[in-house]
Design an enzyme around this catalytic site. Sequence first.
Site, PDB file in Angstrom:
ATOM      1  N   SER A 133       0.821  -1.220   0.000  1.00 19.10           N
ATOM      2  CA  SER A 133       0.000   0.000   0.000  1.00 19.10           C
ATOM      3  C   SER A 133       0.850   1.263   0.000  1.00 19.10           C
ATOM      4  O   SER A 133       1.944   1.302   0.573  1.00 19.10           O
ATOM      5  CB  SER A 133      -0.894   0.035   1.242  1.00 19.10           C
ATOM      6  OG  SER A 133      -1.642  -1.141   1.336  1.00 19.10           O
ATOM      7  N   GLU A 248      -5.307 -16.927   1.337  1.00 19.78           N
ATOM      8  CA  GLU A 248      -5.208 -15.911   2.386  1.00 19.78           C
ATOM      9  C   GLU A 248      -6.605 -15.566   2.909  1.00 19.78           C
ATOM     10  O   GLU A 248      -6.831 -15.429   4.104  1.00 19.78           O
ATOM     11  CB  GLU A 248      -4.525 -14.662   1.807  1.00 19.78           C
ATOM     12  CG  GLU A 248      -4.184 -13.651   2.867  1.00 19.78           C
ATOM     13  CD  GLU A 248      -3.837 -12.278   2.294  1.00 19.78           C
ATOM     14  OE1 GLU A 248      -3.991 -12.058   1.086  1.00 19.78           O
ATOM     15  OE2 GLU A 248      -3.428 -11.435   3.102  1.00 19.78           O
TER      16      GLU A 248
HETATM   17  C1  LIG Z   1      -4.680  -3.372  10.154  1.00 22.60           C
HETATM   18  C2  LIG Z   1      -4.144  -3.108   8.786  1.00 22.60           C
HETATM   19  C3  LIG Z   1      -2.946  -3.665   8.415  1.00 22.60           C
HETATM   20  C4  LIG Z   1      -2.418  -3.407   7.149  1.00 22.60           C
HETATM   21  N1  LIG Z   1      -1.187  -3.939   6.833  1.00 22.60           N
HETATM   22  C5  LIG Z   1      -0.661  -3.665   5.628  1.00 22.60           C
HETATM   23  C6  LIG Z   1       0.629  -4.163   5.294  1.00 22.60           C
HETATM   24  O1  LIG Z   1       1.293  -4.840   6.096  1.00 22.60           O
HETATM   25  N2  LIG Z   1       1.137  -3.870   4.083  1.00 22.60           N
HETATM   26  C7  LIG Z   1       0.443  -3.140   3.157  1.00 22.60           C
HETATM   27  O2  LIG Z   1       0.942  -2.962   2.063  1.00 22.60           O
HETATM   28  N3  LIG Z   1      -0.776  -2.624   3.456  1.00 22.60           N
HETATM   29  C8  LIG Z   1      -1.337  -2.867   4.658  1.00 22.60           C
HETATM   30  N4  LIG Z   1      -2.568  -2.342   4.987  1.00 22.60           N
HETATM   31  C9  LIG Z   1      -3.235  -1.440   4.039  1.00 22.60           C
HETATM   32  C10 LIG Z   1      -4.482  -2.029   3.419  1.00 22.60           C
HETATM   33  O3  LIG Z   1      -4.170  -2.950   2.434  1.00 22.60           O
HETATM   34  C11 LIG Z   1      -5.288  -0.822   2.866  1.00 22.60           C
HETATM   35  O4  LIG Z   1      -5.693  -0.054   3.977  1.00 22.60           O
HETATM   36  C12 LIG Z   1      -6.498  -1.267   2.078  1.00 22.60           C
HETATM   37  O5  LIG Z   1      -6.104  -1.851   0.869  1.00 22.60           O
HETATM   38  C13 LIG Z   1      -7.438  -0.083   1.800  1.00 22.60           C
HETATM   39  O6  LIG Z   1      -6.743   0.953   1.187  1.00 22.60           O
HETATM   40  P1  LIG Z   1      -6.800   2.450   1.747  1.00 22.60           P
HETATM   41  O7  LIG Z   1      -6.538   2.431   3.202  1.00 22.60           O
HETATM   42  O8  LIG Z   1      -5.918   3.275   0.879  1.00 22.60           O
HETATM   43  O9  LIG Z   1      -8.308   2.902   1.568  1.00 22.60           O
HETATM   44  P2  LIG Z   1      -9.012   3.298   0.212  1.00 22.60           P
HETATM   45  O10 LIG Z   1      -8.669   2.346  -0.862  1.00 22.60           O
HETATM   46  O11 LIG Z   1      -8.762   4.751  -0.043  1.00 22.60           O
HETATM   47  O12 LIG Z   1     -10.529   3.095   0.581  1.00 22.60           O
HETATM   48  C14 LIG Z   1     -11.257   4.019   1.397  1.00 22.60           C
HETATM   49  C15 LIG Z   1     -12.710   3.535   1.443  1.00 22.60           C
HETATM   50  O13 LIG Z   1     -13.275   3.588   0.121  1.00 22.60           O
HETATM   51  C16 LIG Z   1     -13.760   2.311  -0.269  1.00 22.60           C
HETATM   52  N5  LIG Z   1     -13.492   2.070  -1.686  1.00 22.60           N
HETATM   53  C17 LIG Z   1     -12.315   2.212  -2.334  1.00 22.60           C
HETATM   54  N6  LIG Z   1     -12.439   1.854  -3.628  1.00 22.60           N
HETATM   55  C18 LIG Z   1     -13.728   1.460  -3.801  1.00 22.60           C
HETATM   56  C19 LIG Z   1     -14.478   0.956  -4.899  1.00 22.60           C
HETATM   57  N7  LIG Z   1     -13.915   0.768  -6.092  1.00 22.60           N
HETATM   58  N8  LIG Z   1     -15.771   0.654  -4.703  1.00 22.60           N
HETATM   59  C20 LIG Z   1     -16.352   0.830  -3.505  1.00 22.60           C
HETATM   60  N9  LIG Z   1     -15.699   1.291  -2.401  1.00 22.60           N
HETATM   61  C21 LIG Z   1     -14.405   1.603  -2.548  1.00 22.60           C
HETATM   62  C22 LIG Z   1     -12.979   1.334   0.589  1.00 22.60           C
HETATM   63  O14 LIG Z   1     -13.644   0.110   0.728  1.00 22.60           O
HETATM   64  C23 LIG Z   1     -12.838   2.081   1.893  1.00 22.60           C
HETATM   65  O15 LIG Z   1     -14.008   1.944   2.662  1.00 22.60           O
HETATM   66  C24 LIG Z   1      -3.112  -2.571   6.239  1.00 22.60           C
HETATM   67  C25 LIG Z   1      -4.333  -1.997   6.624  1.00 22.60           C
HETATM   68  C26 LIG Z   1      -4.849  -2.251   7.871  1.00 22.60           C
HETATM   69  C27 LIG Z   1      -6.136  -1.591   8.260  1.00 22.60           C
END
Ligand SMILES: Cc1cc2nc3c(=O)[nH]c(=O)nc-3n(C[C@H](O)[C@H](O)[C@H](O)COP(=O)(O)OP(=O)(O)OC[C@H]3O[C@@H](n4cnc5c(N)ncnc54)[C@H](O)[C@@H]3O)c2cc1C
Length: 399
Positions: A133, A248
């Site tokens: 991410s 996973e």
């Molecule tokens: C506890 C935890 C551990 C993590 N560990 C890691 C890690 O070790 N390594 C790593 O790389 N990442 C990690 N992550 C990151 C995680 O993969 C991302 O938080 C996740 O992919 C969501 O991306 P974002 O936070 O950028 O939110 P966004 O993608 O910006 O999403 C924000 C909101 O919009 C919604 N949304 C986005 N796109 C759409 C769509 N097309 N349609 C409908 N709704 C949508 C989402 O569902 C969410 O509710 C971790 C996250 C958490 C919470």
Amino acid sequence: MSEPGNLDLLSDDQFRERFRAWLAANYPAELRQDSHRPFRRLRGDAAVAWLRRVQEAGWRAPAWPREYGGMGLSFRKQLIYHEELEHAGVARIIDLGETQLGPTLIQCGSEAQKAHYLPRILSCEDVWCQGYSEPGAGSDLASLRTSAVREGDEFVVNGQKIWTTHATDSTHIFTLVRTGKFAKKQQGISFLLIDLQSPGITVRPIVNLAGEDEFCEVFFDKVRVPASQLVGEIDQGWTVAKALLGYERIWIGSPALAGKALELAHTLVRELGLSGDAGVTDRLAQLAADLHDYRLLYAEICDAVADGGKPGPEVSMLKVYASELLHRLTEFNQEVAAESGGIVGDTRIGGALTDLHWQLMMARPVTIFAGANEIQRDILAKTVLGLPAEAAAKSQIKN
Ligand SMILES: Cc1cc2nc3c(=O)[nH]c(=O)nc-3n(C[C@H](O)[C@H](O)[C@H](O)COP(=O)(O)OP(=O)(O)OC[C@H]3O[C@@H](n4cnc5c(N)ncnc54)[C@H](O)[C@@H]3O)c2cc1C
């Protein structure tokens, strides 16, 4: 007596018995999950010490083939293995070397990468975190911008990762980086292994709402990475990273955490003298029934995989249901505890000592990581229900 022995000769029941006995004799009582710490996790030195003990006794890496030092268990025995960890109250460990990188290398790595890294993962000499991410590239991961430019025998990496779990406890990071620009943004991404001690890397912890410093930002400033650290083909990292997603989601969908939260719910209702309150017991019965149904669904999907099926898109259902049930359970626990539910830190409720705020906060992100629930719903709408893109988008909004 309770070492694995010849696994091929053990029935599933014998295997269960043997692992249960080994855990009972070896897992430290003071590290067990209990009503006080039902979601307890181990990290850092404590996690490494335990994993080394597991490794020495021959119980490490249940899913890895034996030729690479794993146990080579059938899927059914892997299920039993995880059930027994839960039964013994073994704290959860985020061991991405074993669960993600190892299987990826076994499938897509070079012989040199396998020979070097796999034994070091098993011995915990190397501890890995996942650098996928980025700010602006979470759900839409293919928009990632951290770049790796080839210069002679090296890549030069620049950019930033975020939400990197336990990067401060790790020695290495496996990353997705942009190596090329193509019309389809999933192309031009590569899978690169990086030593966190390399000059130009800065790791900055982020404290979450539960008070845990479990995430990090990782910055890359002209970091030089040997080209031999590329896994699979250049620009084909998307395929490498996606190879293991189905499995996973099965493990993430485990009903175990919700089961622990339900046990605590029963304890709280009893300790608070609410067993005669129909409003409370109706809600508790609904939660218990939902968990019961979910366990049946989980078992059905696991059985299908154990019988030789491949996890399909329907496994997205597991993660959505289990994580949202966990939300509902932790919210119930906090609400019935009334004023005690607002306390940050340990609180005594009758005979139970617990930390409800921590549990509530640690349950929140489960709907976000490993593919946010909205994204999983989108997958279900399109690939399981076969809805056209427009209808899928509308059903998404309703949910
Ligand atoms: C506890 C935890 C551990 C993590 N560990 C890691 C890690 O070790 N390594 C790593 O790389 N990442 C990690 N992550 C990151 C995680 O993969 C991302 O938080 C996740 O992919 C969501 O991306 P974002 O936070 O950028 O939110 P966004 O993608 O910006 O999403 C924000 C909101 O919009 C919604 N949304 C986005 N796109 C759409 C769509 N097309 N349609 C409908 N709704 C949508 C989402 O569902 C969410 O509710 C971790 C996250 C958490 C919470």
